[in-house]
Write a protein that holds these residues in place. Structure first.
Motif, PDB file in Angstrom:
ATOM      1  N   UNK A 151       0.831  -1.210   0.000  1.00 33.39           N
ATOM      2  CA  UNK A 151       0.000   0.000   0.000  1.00 33.39           C
ATOM      3  C   UNK A 151       0.865   1.260   0.000  1.00 33.39           C
ATOM      4  N   UNK A 152       1.933   1.256   0.796  1.00 38.87           N
ATOM      5  CA  UNK A 152       2.822   2.418   0.844  1.00 38.87           C
ATOM      6  C   UNK A 152       3.494   2.635  -0.511  1.00 38.87           C
ATOM      7  N   UNK A 153       3.978   1.561  -1.123  1.00 39.42           N
ATOM      8  CA  UNK A 153       4.657   1.690  -2.416  1.00 39.42           C
ATOM      9  C   UNK A 153       3.703   2.209  -3.493  1.00 39.42           C
ATOM     10  N   UNK A 154       2.488   1.684  -3.532  1.00 40.56           N
ATOM     11  CA  UNK A 154       1.519   2.125  -4.536  1.00 40.56           C
ATOM     12  C   UNK A 154       1.158   3.598  -4.326  1.00 40.56           C
ATOM     13  N   UNK A 155       0.862   3.967  -3.076  1.00 42.11           N
ATOM     14  CA  UNK A 155       0.502   5.357  -2.797  1.00 42.11           C
ATOM     15  C   UNK A 155       1.655   6.295  -3.110  1.00 42.11           C
ATOM     16  N   UNK A 156       2.883   5.870  -2.825  1.00 45.58           N
ATOM     17  CA  UNK A 156       4.044   6.724  -3.067  1.00 45.58           C
ATOM     18  C   UNK A 156       4.265   6.949  -4.554  1.00 45.58           C
ATOM     19  N   UNK A 157       4.172   5.879  -5.341  1.00 45.29           N
ATOM     20  CA  UNK A 157       4.374   6.019  -6.786  1.00 45.29           C
ATOM     21  C   UNK A 157       3.316   6.915  -7.413  1.00 45.29           C
ATOM     22  N   UNK A 158       2.048   6.674  -7.085  1.00 43.47           N
ATOM     23  CA  UNK A 158       0.974   7.409  -7.738  1.00 43.47           C
ATOM     24  C   UNK A 158       0.868   8.845  -7.228  1.00 43.47           C
ATOM     25  N   UNK A 159       0.943   9.032  -5.909  1.00 43.03           N
ATOM     26  CA  UNK A 159       0.799  10.381  -5.361  1.00 43.03           C
ATOM     27  C   UNK A 159       1.938  11.279  -5.817  1.00 43.03           C
ATOM     28  N   UNK A 160       3.162  10.785  -5.792  1.00 46.13           N
ATOM     29  CA  UNK A 160       4.291  11.595  -6.231  1.00 46.13           C
ATOM     30  C   UNK A 160       4.165  12.010  -7.681  1.00 46.13           C
ATOM     31  N   UNK A 161       3.756  11.070  -8.547  1.00 52.32           N
ATOM     32  CA  UNK A 161       3.647  11.375  -9.970  1.00 52.32           C
ATOM     33  C   UNK A 161       2.524  12.374 -10.244  1.00 52.32           C
ATOM     34  N   UNK A 162       1.366  12.170  -9.616  1.00 52.10           N
ATOM     35  CA  UNK A 162       0.229  13.050  -9.892  1.00 52.10           C
ATOM     36  C   UNK A 162       0.450  14.450  -9.331  1.00 52.10           C
ATOM     37  N   UNK A 163       1.085  14.552  -8.167  1.00 50.83           N
ATOM     38  CA  UNK A 163       1.359  15.873  -7.616  1.00 50.83           C
ATOM     39  C   UNK A 163       2.427  16.607  -8.417  1.00 50.83           C
ATOM     40  N   UNK A 164       3.376  15.883  -8.967  1.00 51.28           N
ATOM     41  CA  UNK A 164       4.432  16.528  -9.753  1.00 51.28           C
ATOM     42  C   UNK A 164       3.871  17.191 -11.005  1.00 51.28           C
ATOM     43  N   UNK A 165       2.811  16.623 -11.561  1.00 50.06           N
ATOM     44  CA  UNK A 165       2.222  17.177 -12.782  1.00 50.06           C
ATOM     45  C   UNK A 165       1.720  18.594 -12.553  1.00 50.06           C
ATOM     46  N   UNK A 166       1.261  18.900 -11.352  1.00 51.62           N
ATOM     47  CA  UNK A 166       0.648  20.202 -11.077  1.00 51.62           C
ATOM     48  C   UNK A 166       1.652  21.280 -10.692  1.00 51.62           C
ATOM     49  N   UNK A 167       2.926  20.949 -10.584  1.00 48.37           N
ATOM     50  CA  UNK A 167       3.918  21.901 -10.081  1.00 48.37           C
ATOM     51  C   UNK A 167       4.356  22.888 -11.160  1.00 48.37           C
ATOM     52  N   UNK A 168       4.620  24.110 -10.743  1.00 48.40           N
ATOM     53  CA  UNK A 168       5.155  25.128 -11.643  1.00 48.40           C
ATOM     54  C   UNK A 168       6.582  25.520 -11.278  1.00 48.40           C
ATOM     55  N   UNK A 169       7.118  24.951 -10.209  1.00 49.47           N
ATOM     56  CA  UNK A 169       8.473  25.232  -9.751  1.00 49.47           C
ATOM     57  C   UNK A 169       9.341  24.000  -9.997  1.00 49.47           C
ATOM     58  N   UNK A 170      10.515  24.203 -10.569  1.00 49.86           N
ATOM     59  CA  UNK A 170      11.374  23.075 -10.942  1.00 49.86           C
ATOM     60  C   UNK A 170      11.816  22.299  -9.714  1.00 49.86           C
TER      61      UNK A 170
END
Length: 558
Positions: A344-363
């Motif tokens: 559960x931790x691995x799945x949440x980490x992979x998906x949450x990190x990727x989806x949140x990165x898409x919304x970022x405007x700062x490098x």
């Protein structure tokens, strides 16, 4: 090795020669503290730089000697300090990787010219600019590093101006970094939980201080330092409670003894599971796994970029080394209980990190969320729970460490024009993604190197990231984690979007008004970025030597 082999060692062998790499690092750090206290100010910078680089090189040479001696003796590993420290193959591999990254980090921290463009004109100030503008102009008008000249001063005050005019340099960052390196080297080598807790604090406390020493965006830097300190203290408390529960359940703090007690027939596993859960909170916090990841974007963005690069690369190596040792040595017989939670931790980490990165405007924030996603990928090697998974994890750590260090180092040389001192002087880092538009066309070499790091993060073939992901996915699939592999591929596809978006902006978008420029760093920073680029490419084309080394090292002593 079996528990019978461990029991046959009575008492555990104490061989201080095995500790020589760590002793060298700690010894040089102590000497650095004395230099900071007693040496004249004008001698501190060259002395501290020479000590730090020389000490790390000497420690790496000592580590190679220890590894050669261990291989000659059969490579089974040995205990030191009455079993508190374990020098085995994974320890030597991770310590060597830490030392290599630390050498690059010290060279990057020694950079003195990132705040100024060569041949900048004289600075003129208006009366209306006030003391804050004077202090900032003074900071920009001299060759200076990325650390504030006076960490105890209120940002943008006359006190900071006076420190700059007096030629103050934050040379204490060198012994602080060496103390952190020493703690990181000890962390994955710990044979008991008490030593592991001490190592955790030894490398965490210097990092808390280093995060608050940024020259620019001082308030954000201090906020990052405070947030890291408070959350890190909570995570350390969880770890300490876990050690207490482990002792209450098994009567020992040594991981080997805990593993034997937990695996004994008829043992009640309630307390051991509570202990493992609490220990995992402290360790998962350090690697930035969900749901213990909230500190990473803010701290990575606010800390000096040199510190961010060091933390992003080295902290993951040390924390994953300790995490592997706790699960493989201390609680292997509870695999059926902890495996679903780790899934559960691995799945949440992979998906949450990727989806949140898409919304970022700062490098920098984007790279921070990217590091969270990669923590999820690396966890797949732990889930595999075999030699193939251990080897894949260590190779991934090596590939990721150099790529992420190079990416953050590249960010540090892209600067805005200074609005106070004039357009010819470099200002703060240009971290907005919109500012990077057209950067690859104006600075092809910088654009190409940063693109290489991004492609490695995305797992594109002929980069180190592709080999690392393929290896860890293969290990997880071989251990029955096919679902994890599918989710990992989906996360990689999501991540590829925001990596490619930056590459497209650098080479195909229109150049914005007040476009940033790339400052000319010294040979220290240039060499660090070049080494990371070469390693990223070489591990993508000729990965077999490091793969073989990781597979040979995939065997814990216990």
């Amino acid at each position: 090795m079996t528990s019978e082999y461990l029991a046959a060692i009575d008492p555990p062998s104490i061989e201080y020669g095995l500790l020589s790499p760590m002793l060298i690092v700690f010894g040089v750090a102590v000497v650095g503290v004395l230099v900071e206290a007693f040496a004249p100010r004008r001698f501190r910078y060259p002395t501290q730089l020479t000590l730090a680089l020389g000490g790390l090189v000497a420690a790496f040479a000592a580590l190679v000697a220890v590894a050669v001696a261990e291989a000659r003796d059969g490579g089974h590993g040995q205990f030191a300090m009455a079993g508190s420290v374990v020098i085995d193959r994974p320890t030597l591999f991770l310590q060597g990787l830490l030392l290599l990254v630390s050498i690059l980090a010290i060279a990057f921290m020694a950079e003195r010219r990132l705040e100024r463009v060569v041949a900048a004109p004289a600075i003129t100030l208006r009366v209306s600019d006030g003391p804050g503008a004077a202090a900032q102009a003074a900071l920009d008008s001299v060759d200076a590093d990325m650390f504030t000249p006076s960490g105890a001063s209120v940002p943008n005050t006359d006190a900071e101006f006076e420190a700059t005019r007096a030629g103050a340099i934050t040379t204490e960052v060198f012994p602080l970094t060496l103390l952190a390196v020493g703690g990181m080297m000890l962390f994955p080598a710990c044979g008991d939980l008490l030593t592991m807790f001490i190592a955790l604090e030894v490398f965490s406390l210097p990092l808390y201080l280093l995060c608050g020493l940024a020259r620019r965006r001082r308030l954000i830097s201090q906020e990052a330092s405070l947030k890291y300190f408070l959350l890190g203290a909570f995570s350390s408390a969880f770890f300490l409670f876990g050690a207490a529960f482990a002792y209450g359940a098994t009567g020992s703090l040594q991981l080997g003894a805990i593993g034997r007690a937990v695996g004994a027939p008829g043992t009640d596993t309630t307390l051991p599971l509570i202990a493992l859960g609490l220990l995992s909170v402290g360790l998962l916090f350090k690697i930035g796994a969900v749901p213990f990841h909230s500190w990473i974007p803010d701290v990575y963005q606010g800390a000096p970029t040199t510190v961010t690069a060091f933390m992003a690369a080295a902290t993951k190596i040390a924390a994953f080394g300790a995490l592997l040792r706790v699960f493989y040595v201390g609680f292997p017989d509870l695999k059926n209980d902890w495996e679903p939670a780790l899934w559960a931790v691995a799945i949440a980490t992979m998906l949450a990190g990727a989806m949140m990165a898409v919304t970022q405007t700062d490098v920098k924030r984007m790279l921070a969320y990217s590091s969270i996603t990669h923590a999820g990928f690396i966890l797949l090697g732990l889930v595999a729970f075999d030699d193939a998974g251990l080897a894949a994890t260590m190779f991934y750590l090596a590939a990721y460490a150099f790529s992420t260090f190079g990416a953050f180092a590249t960010v540090a040389v892209v600067r805005e024009p200074d609005r106070v001192s004039g357009p010819h002087l470099s200002g703060r880092e240009a971290t907005e993604i919109a500012q990077w538009a057209g950067l690859g066309r104006r600075y092809p070499l910088v654009g190409a190197m940063f693109s290489m790091f991004l492609l490695a993060f995305a797992g594109i073939p002929l980069t180190s990231g592709f080999i690392a992901k393929f290896d860890v996915f293969a290990a997880a699939a071989g251990a029955g984690g096919g679902v994890l592999v599918v989710i990992g591929v989906i996360s990689s596809a999501i991540a590829a979007y925001f990596y490619i978006r930056i590459i497209v902006a650098m080479f195909f978008a229109d150049v914005p008004v007040d476009a940033p420029h790339v400052v000319k760093p010294s040979v220290l920073t240039t060499s660090s970025i070049a080494v990371c680029t070469v390693v990223t490419i070489v591990l993508g084309i000729f990965p077999q030597p490091l793969l073989d080394l990781a597979r040979d090292a995939a065997q814990f002593l216990v």
